[in-house]
Design an enzyme around this catalytic site. Structure first.
Site, PDB file in Angstrom:
ATOM      1  CB  SER A 190      -4.527  -1.048  10.943  1.00  0.00           C
ATOM      2  OG  SER A 190      -4.817   0.041  10.085  1.00  0.00           O
ATOM      3  CG  ASP A 199       7.662   4.043   1.002  1.00  0.00           C
ATOM      4  OD1 ASP A 199       7.882   3.039   0.282  1.00  0.00           O
ATOM      5  OD2 ASP A 199       7.276   3.965   2.183  1.00  0.00           O
ATOM      6  CG  ASN A 234      -0.428  -3.772  12.183  1.00  0.00           C
ATOM      7  OD1 ASN A 234       0.273  -2.976  11.567  1.00  0.00           O
ATOM      8  ND2 ASN A 234      -1.483  -3.390  12.884  1.00  0.00           N
ATOM      9  CB  CYS A 247      -2.097  14.582 -21.891  1.00  0.00           C
ATOM     10  SG  CYS A 247      -0.635  14.833 -20.850  1.00  0.00           S
ATOM     11  CD  GLN A 253      -2.465  -1.204   2.745  1.00  0.00           C
ATOM     12  OE1 GLN A 253      -3.349  -0.397   3.040  1.00  0.00           O
ATOM     13  NE2 GLN A 253      -2.030  -2.126   3.594  1.00  0.00           N
ATOM     14  CG  HIS A 274      -2.989   2.487  -2.155  1.00  0.00           C
ATOM     15  ND1 HIS A 274      -2.958   2.322  -0.783  1.00  0.00           N
ATOM     16  CD2 HIS A 274      -4.121   1.861  -2.584  1.00  0.00           C
ATOM     17  CE1 HIS A 274      -4.018   1.633  -0.406  1.00  0.00           C
ATOM     18  NE2 HIS A 274      -4.735   1.341  -1.467  1.00  0.00           N
TER      19      HIS A 274
END
Length: 382
Positions: free
Chosen positions: A308, A142, A332, A169, A139, A158
């Site tokens: 998450s 960077d 996580n 364009c 996701q 993403h």
């Protein structure tokens, strides 16, 4: 579509029971990765390191690279309950909103550009080299995953901040070139940025240190300077549209106007650049959506790291994996959206082979999992 979930997250479910310690989490995750594909009758003849494990990663993976996240202990949503990211529709129609976005991005890009892969990214590379990971869906925008392991199939769900795309364009422009144009068009902002860099104000994502300097840091290279004159900020037009204005949906030729310095004029009907990311409220490109679904369909298990699952586009992939009967693992720190439905059928007495969940720092756990698996790989290779 990229839609954030803003409701409260549940407390983490720990599976296996001993994964409430670092050592237990390392062993539990190792068992998860070592377990053969239970849905493939031929898997008994395979080594676990031949399994198709897909990783789904989020902002928590990049925290150790000095970047802000959304829901960690120092995340934006954790510390600033009123934070609201810009939405796609707002960016598209509102010139003032774009000024504010690009001014804040102008300040934040330097630190994001300097960020380098951290031990989690390198551990992902090692797991792939050992044969335990087949692909990555991230996701994050960077570009740190493809930088760390360009040979590993990585889908940037993403998009990415390393370039821009024209909404008219559809041509791309390198962010480095765009950043220089922003600097040329906004000399006062450029001077302020140079000053912040000189005193080291942008060298940290620590919210307390930033707040002392009057700066608020948000994910994806967004630095908020309260009461800043955003309305005076200027941004360039798409150079391709400027040279050859495209036709609009009604077939008419668009107009692209700039001021004497080259800044986009609001009287234009085309030439608007946006970051090559999926903004909140924006739909994911069909080909990316299909590629993500195919990665899940071809996988034997899924491991979520540093997310998450608060964004629907990521949550739905884990839900798809669950519907296909794939073992699910989650590394996580903190709660995960709808995790009770993912792990409710598992016993905490399991060893992690059929599902894994811990609330630990990925930077601390994943490299040690790699070291735990290396001897296993050497034995199988002997």
């Amino acid at each position: 579509m990229r839609i954030p979930y803003t409701g409260p997250l549940p407390p983490p479910i720990i599976i296996p029971r001993h994964a409430d310690t670092s050592i237990g989490a390392i062993h539990g995750l190792s068992n998860f990765l070592l377990a053969p594909d239970r849905n493939n009758l031929l898997s008994v003849h395979k080594s676990a390191s031949q399994s198709q494990t897909v990783l789904l990663t989020g902002a928590g993976v990049s925290v150790a690279s000095g970047l802000a996240d959304y829901r960690g202990t120092t995340g934006t949503y954790t510390l600033n309950r009123t934070y609201r990211p810009i939405y796609y529709s707002e960016f598209i129609i509102n010139h003032e909103a774009r000024k504010r976005y690009w001014a804040r991005s102008f300040l934040g890009w330097t630190n994001l550009q300097k960020a380098r892969p951290n031990p989690v990214h390198w551990a992902v590379k090692d797991l792939a080299n050992l044969g335990y990971v087949s692909s990555v869906i991230t996701q994050n925008v960077d570009s740190l995953h493809p930088t760390a392991h360009p040979e590993l199939q990585t889908l940037e769900l993403h998009g990415y901040l390393r370039s821009l795309v024209c909404i008219h364009c559809h041509n791309h422009l390198p962010r480095s070139q765009f950043q220089q144009s922003l600097s040329n068009l906004n000399p006062a902002w450029a001077a302020f940025l140079a000053e912040m860099l000189e005193v080291g104000a942008l060298n940290t994502e620590n919210p307390d240190e930033r707040n002392k300097l009057g700066l608020k840091t948000n994910p994806d290279g967004d630095v908020d300077l309260p009461n800043a004159p955003y309305s005076a900020f200027r941004y360039p037009a798409c150079p391709t549209c400027l040279k050859n204005p495209p036709r609009l949906a009604d077939g008419k030729r668009s107009t692209v106007k700039v001021d004497d310095d080259g800044a986009w004029s609001p009287s234009s009907t085309a030439g608007v650049l946006k970051p090559a990311v999926v903004m909140f409220g924006e739909s994911i490109a069909r080909e990316v959506k299909i590629a993500a679904e195919e990665a899940i369909d071809q996988a034997s298990k899924i491991l979520v790291i540093g997310s998450s699952l608060a964004t629907y586009s990521a949550w739905r992939l884990v839900k798809r994996a669950q519907e296909r009967g794939l073992p699910i693992g989650v590394l996580n720190l903190g709660g995960v959206r709808d995790e009770k439905s993912f792990f409710g059928g598992l016993s905490t007495d399991d060893d992690g082979s059929f599902g894994f969940r811990c609330s630990e720092n990925a930077e601390k756990i994943l490299p040690r999992v790699v070291e735990n698996l290396r001897p296993v790989d050497r034995i199988k290779s002997a």
